[in-house]
Design a protein around this motif. Structure first.
Motif, short mmCIF file in Angstrom:
data_model
loop_
_atom_site.label_atom_id
_atom_site.label_comp_id
_atom_site.label_asym_id
_atom_site.label_seq_id
_atom_site.Cartn_x
_atom_site.Cartn_y
_atom_site.Cartn_z
N THR A 159 0.83 -1.21 0.00
CA THR A 159 0.00 0.00 0.00
C THR A 159 0.87 1.25 0.00
O THR A 159 0.60 2.20 -0.75
N ASP A 215 -6.40 4.81 0.17
CA ASP A 215 -5.82 3.74 0.98
C ASP A 215 -6.98 2.96 1.60
O ASP A 215 -7.73 3.49 2.41
N ALA A 250 0.93 4.14 -2.81
CA ALA A 250 0.61 5.52 -2.39
C ALA A 250 1.72 6.48 -2.81
O ALA A 250 1.46 7.59 -3.27
#
Length: 195
Positions: free
Chosen positions: A130, A146, A134
């Motif tokens: 993640t 997210d 990002a």
């Protein structure tokens, strides 16, 4: 407002796999998105797809469908099948970056939804994936939702995933993803006021 055409690409989470109502988060999102004129959306999922496979596939799926008279947009649902494939975070980051750079080259103004948590992978590696996605989006000033961090300890998500026993949630889980997308920049990206 000009005519909007939105293309959703990603793995089986884009199709709503496992949702008894067959809506997933995309269907729920579209049901809650009211625009004038109405926007047209096309979902183009491919189950089990890694970022490398998605990076190779999406142009052939999306580009022939572009409406030359519309504001075309691309929503990318990044799943976590890279972890199943043993792909490094560096490779995941590279493929996501290539995908988004190409989308911007075609003036598709991407919006990215990250992978939600799953029970069969270590939390640290999921959090790392993640964070990698990002970072790719932040560098390009692309909206990124997210879904991992808000849901990793969410009771309703955990219950839903324990029922599903697999990669995809059920109705409640897709509802949670929809809520996150709606409240993390969706309307601003579209340029519309929430109804």
């Amino acid at each position: 407002m000009s005519k909007l055409q939105i293309y959703f690409v990603g793995d089986e989470l884009i199709s709503g796999f496992g949702d008894a109502r067959a809506m997933g988060w995309v269907g729920r999102l579209m049901a809650r998105t009211v625009t004038e004129p109405p926007l047209c959306h096309t979902s183009l999922p491919f189950a089990g797809e890694t970022t490398q496979e998605l990076d190779k596939r999406w142009p052939a799926e999306v580009l022939p469908r572009l409406d030359r008279e519309a504001d075309n947009r691309l929503v990318v649902g990044l799943g976590s099948h890279d972890l199943d494939a043993g792909q490094s975070l560096a490779r995941s980051r590279l493929h996501a970056a290539n995908l988004l750079d190409n989308a911007m080259r075609y003036e598709l103004r991407p919006f990215v939804v990250g992978p939600p948590p799953r029970p069969d992978m270590p939390p640290a590696i999921q959090a790392g994936l993640t964070a990698a996605f990002a970072e790719v989006c932040e560098r390009r000033e692309i909206p990124f939702v997210d879904t991992y961090n808000p849901l990793v300890n969410h009771d309703q998500w955990l219950t839903d995933m324990s029922i599903s026993g697999g990669y995809a949630p059920r109705q409640a889980g897709y509802g949670l993803i929809t809520w996150l997308v709606l409240h993390k920049g969706w309307h601003n990206w579209l340029g519309v006021t929430p109804s």
